[in-house]
Enzyme design. Structure first.
Site, PDB file in Angstrom:
ATOM      1  N   TYR A  18       8.266   8.541  14.111  1.00  0.00           N
ATOM      2  CA  TYR A  18       8.848   9.088  12.814  1.00  0.00           C
ATOM      3  C   TYR A  18       9.149   7.858  11.773  1.00  0.00           C
ATOM      4  CZ  TYR A  18      11.498  11.819   9.679  1.00  0.00           C
ATOM      5  OH  TYR A  18      12.026  12.183   8.638  1.00  0.00           O
ATOM      6  N   HIS A  22       7.138   7.247   8.091  1.00  0.00           N
ATOM      7  CA  HIS A  22       7.753   6.912   6.746  1.00  0.00           C
ATOM      8  C   HIS A  22       7.802   5.645   6.312  1.00  0.00           C
ATOM      9  CE1 HIS A  22       9.148  10.922   7.923  1.00  0.00           C
ATOM     10  NE2 HIS A  22       9.388  11.147   6.574  1.00  0.00           N
ATOM     11  N   TYR A  41      15.246   9.618  -3.751  1.00  0.00           N
ATOM     12  CA  TYR A  41      15.418  10.306  -2.339  1.00  0.00           C
ATOM     13  C   TYR A  41      15.289   9.283  -1.283  1.00  0.00           C
ATOM     14  CZ  TYR A  41      13.311  13.553   1.250  1.00  0.00           C
ATOM     15  OH  TYR A  41      13.064  14.457   2.377  1.00  0.00           O
ATOM     16  N   TRP A  76       1.773  17.715   4.993  1.00  0.00           N
ATOM     17  CA  TRP A  76       2.726  16.881   5.721  1.00  0.00           C
ATOM     18  C   TRP A  76       3.717  17.632   6.435  1.00  0.00           C
ATOM     19  CZ3 TRP A  76       3.565  11.775   5.411  1.00  0.00           C
ATOM     20  CH2 TRP A  76       4.994  11.241   5.692  1.00  0.00           C
TER      21      TRP A  76
END
Length: 106
Positions: A18, A22, A41, A76
């Site tokens: 993960y 990212h 964000y 995504w």
């Protein structure tokens, strides 16, 4: 400007992957988020898998709807759904439930 914070839980056996994903978010996904009005964000990940997301936007419902209309978001979300616990059949973007803000110091 709305400040939005949400929680999700990443599977412990997929934390490293993960993080890797990212570290290299697709450029067209980044462009779609910006175009849909997602600002400032951030994602924060704890070692037990707790994921805290924060963003600012003019209208969260509209920003989510704009992302839902993009092809890149569909791709995504399909790839990311396997990383999360407790989605109950929803995509990660659909499972985001904003927390209620109880304090803010500007």
């Amino acid at each position: 400007m709305q400040r939005v914070c949400f929680l999700l839980r990443v599977r412990r056996d997929r934390l490293d992957e993960y993080r890797e994903r990212h570290a290299a978010v697709w450029p067209d996904m980044l462009a779609a988020l910006s175009g849909a009005g997602w600002r400032n964000y951030s994602l924060f990940l704890r070692e037990d898998g707790l994921l805290v997301g924060y963003l600012e936007t003019e209208d969260f419902a509209r920003a989510r709807a704009a992302m839902a209309e993009t092809e890149v978001n569909a791709r995504w979300q399909a790839e990311m759904s396997g990383f999360f616990e407790e989605l109950d059949g929803a995509g990660p973007d659909e499972a985001m439930r904003p927390l209620t803000e109880v304090f803010h110091l500007a």
